[in-house]
Design a protein around this motif. Sequence first.
Motif, short mmCIF file in Angstrom:
data_model
loop_
_atom_site.label_atom_id
_atom_site.label_comp_id
_atom_site.label_asym_id
_atom_site.label_seq_id
_atom_site.Cartn_x
_atom_site.Cartn_y
_atom_site.Cartn_z
N GLN A 18 6.00 -11.36 -2.73
CA GLN A 18 5.19 -10.12 -2.54
C GLN A 18 5.94 -8.91 -3.12
OE1 GLN A 18 4.80 -10.44 1.72
NE2 GLN A 18 2.66 -11.08 1.60
N VAL A 19 7.22 -8.80 -2.81
CA VAL A 19 7.91 -7.59 -3.29
C VAL A 19 8.09 -7.65 -4.81
CG1 VAL A 19 9.10 -7.18 -1.09
CG2 VAL A 19 10.31 -8.31 -2.90
N GLN A 20 8.25 -8.84 -5.35
CA GLN A 20 8.39 -8.93 -6.82
C GLN A 20 7.11 -8.43 -7.50
OE1 GLN A 20 9.69 -12.96 -7.59
NE2 GLN A 20 11.86 -12.36 -7.37
N LYS A 21 6.00 -8.78 -6.89
CA LYS A 21 4.72 -8.34 -7.46
C LYS A 21 4.59 -6.81 -7.38
CE LYS A 21 -0.17 -9.41 -7.23
NZ LYS A 21 -1.21 -9.95 -6.37
N ILE A 22 4.97 -6.28 -6.22
CA ILE A 22 4.88 -4.81 -6.06
C ILE A 22 5.77 -4.11 -7.08
CG2 ILE A 22 5.26 -2.87 -4.48
CD1 ILE A 22 4.85 -4.84 -2.13
N ILE A 23 6.99 -4.66 -7.26
CA ILE A 23 7.92 -4.03 -8.21
C ILE A 23 7.35 -4.12 -9.64
CG2 ILE A 23 10.24 -4.17 -9.23
CD1 ILE A 23 11.15 -5.38 -6.46
N ARG A 24 6.90 -5.32 -10.01
CA ARG A 24 6.42 -5.51 -11.40
C ARG A 24 5.22 -4.64 -11.71
NH1 ARG A 24 7.63 -11.28 -10.79
NH2 ARG A 24 9.63 -11.61 -11.85
N THR A 25 4.42 -4.34 -10.70
CA THR A 25 3.22 -3.53 -10.95
C THR A 25 3.49 -2.03 -10.75
OG1 THR A 25 2.49 -4.00 -8.70
CG2 THR A 25 1.58 -5.39 -10.43
N GLY A 26 4.78 -1.68 -10.66
CA GLY A 26 5.13 -0.26 -10.68
C GLY A 26 5.04 0.44 -9.34
N GLY A 27 5.06 -0.31 -8.24
CA GLY A 27 4.92 0.31 -6.91
C GLY A 27 6.21 0.88 -6.35
N VAL A 28 7.33 0.65 -7.02
CA VAL A 28 8.61 1.07 -6.43
C VAL A 28 9.36 2.02 -7.35
CG1 VAL A 28 10.84 0.25 -5.54
CG2 VAL A 28 8.78 -1.13 -5.18
N ARG A 29 9.82 3.10 -6.78
CA ARG A 29 10.69 4.01 -7.54
C ARG A 29 12.06 4.03 -6.89
NH1 ARG A 29 8.14 9.31 -9.84
NH2 ARG A 29 6.31 8.43 -10.86
N VAL A 30 13.08 4.10 -7.74
CA VAL A 30 14.46 4.23 -7.25
C VAL A 30 15.02 5.51 -7.86
CG1 VAL A 30 16.76 3.18 -7.16
CG2 VAL A 30 14.71 1.71 -7.20
N THR A 36 10.62 -1.68 -12.77
CA THR A 36 9.72 -2.84 -12.79
C THR A 36 10.48 -4.16 -12.88
OG1 THR A 36 9.48 -2.53 -15.15
CG2 THR A 36 7.74 -1.59 -13.75
N ASP A 37 11.80 -4.08 -12.89
CA ASP A 37 12.61 -5.30 -12.93
C ASP A 37 13.07 -5.65 -11.51
OD1 ASP A 37 14.48 -7.26 -13.20
OD2 ASP A 37 15.94 -6.04 -14.32
N PRO A 38 12.56 -6.74 -10.95
CA PRO A 38 12.94 -7.09 -9.56
C PRO A 38 14.43 -7.37 -9.41
CG PRO A 38 11.05 -8.41 -10.29
CD PRO A 38 11.59 -7.71 -11.51
N GLY A 39 15.09 -7.73 -10.52
CA GLY A 39 16.51 -8.07 -10.44
C GLY A 39 17.44 -6.87 -10.64
N LYS A 40 16.88 -5.70 -10.79
CA LYS A 40 17.69 -4.48 -10.99
C LYS A 40 18.65 -4.29 -9.80
CE LYS A 40 18.16 0.05 -12.21
NZ LYS A 40 19.00 0.39 -13.32
#
Length: 240
Positions: A18-30, A36-40
């Motif tokens: 679920q979180v990988q999908k959210i990250i890949r679709t641009g839902g997370v800012r750091v 968009t890279d879950p492995g960042k």
Amino acid sequence: MLRLDRYLVTLGIGSRSQVQKIIRTGGVRVDGITVTDPGKQVDERSAALTLHGQPIDGRLTRHVMLHKPVGLLTAARDKKQPTVMDLLPEVYAAIGCMPVGRLDKDTTGLLLLTTDGELNHRLLSPGRHVDKTYRAQVDGTLDQRHVEAFAAGLHLSDFDAQPARLEIIAPKTGLVTVHEGKFHQIKRMFSAVEREVTALHRLTFGSLQLDESLEAGQWRELTEAEIAALYRDAQMEVEA
Ligand code: URA
């Protein structure tokens, strides 16, 4: 540093997929930048995170003071009965915030919870047991003989309770300060002097005092001064 996807899973945001999908679709800012890279790799101590534009509290270290009400188990989880963890937002359980020691289901008052397993362990370890003060109401009057019996140390069926301080504050109410923390300790100590505890309330745990503005069932995070004092009790350095 932590992988972003693992960090968000730890914070209870969702499953790994679920979180990988959210990250890949641009839902997370750091730190204001969409990642968009879950492995960042992100620094969990300083990263400012948002999820769909909303800030997330990303702290993995938390220390909580709870005014425990009657009726809840002191446990991280239980299959059948409600526990103290039910009073906190889910993220606290997700990041491993656990009660330090145990209060009986019918005992009220100060309960400390922490994510720091070493602190938890040290505050309870026999060599370093910190003082705890309880207000106990009992079913008969208290007098100087009880004070002296507590001060001398009581012989219980399976262990000798160390000397404890009993201060009588009302005919049937005492403040008891103990150094150890055996199962049902206070109730058993009173039972050894033929008094039954009818209500038990913890006021202090080491340097920590129950915040009187907290109603039963309410909690708050510890202040920096309270955290520093607890780490001193445990003879530890405060975690960064
Ligand atoms: N002693 C008891 O008997 N019960 C508690 O909950 C804590 C200390």
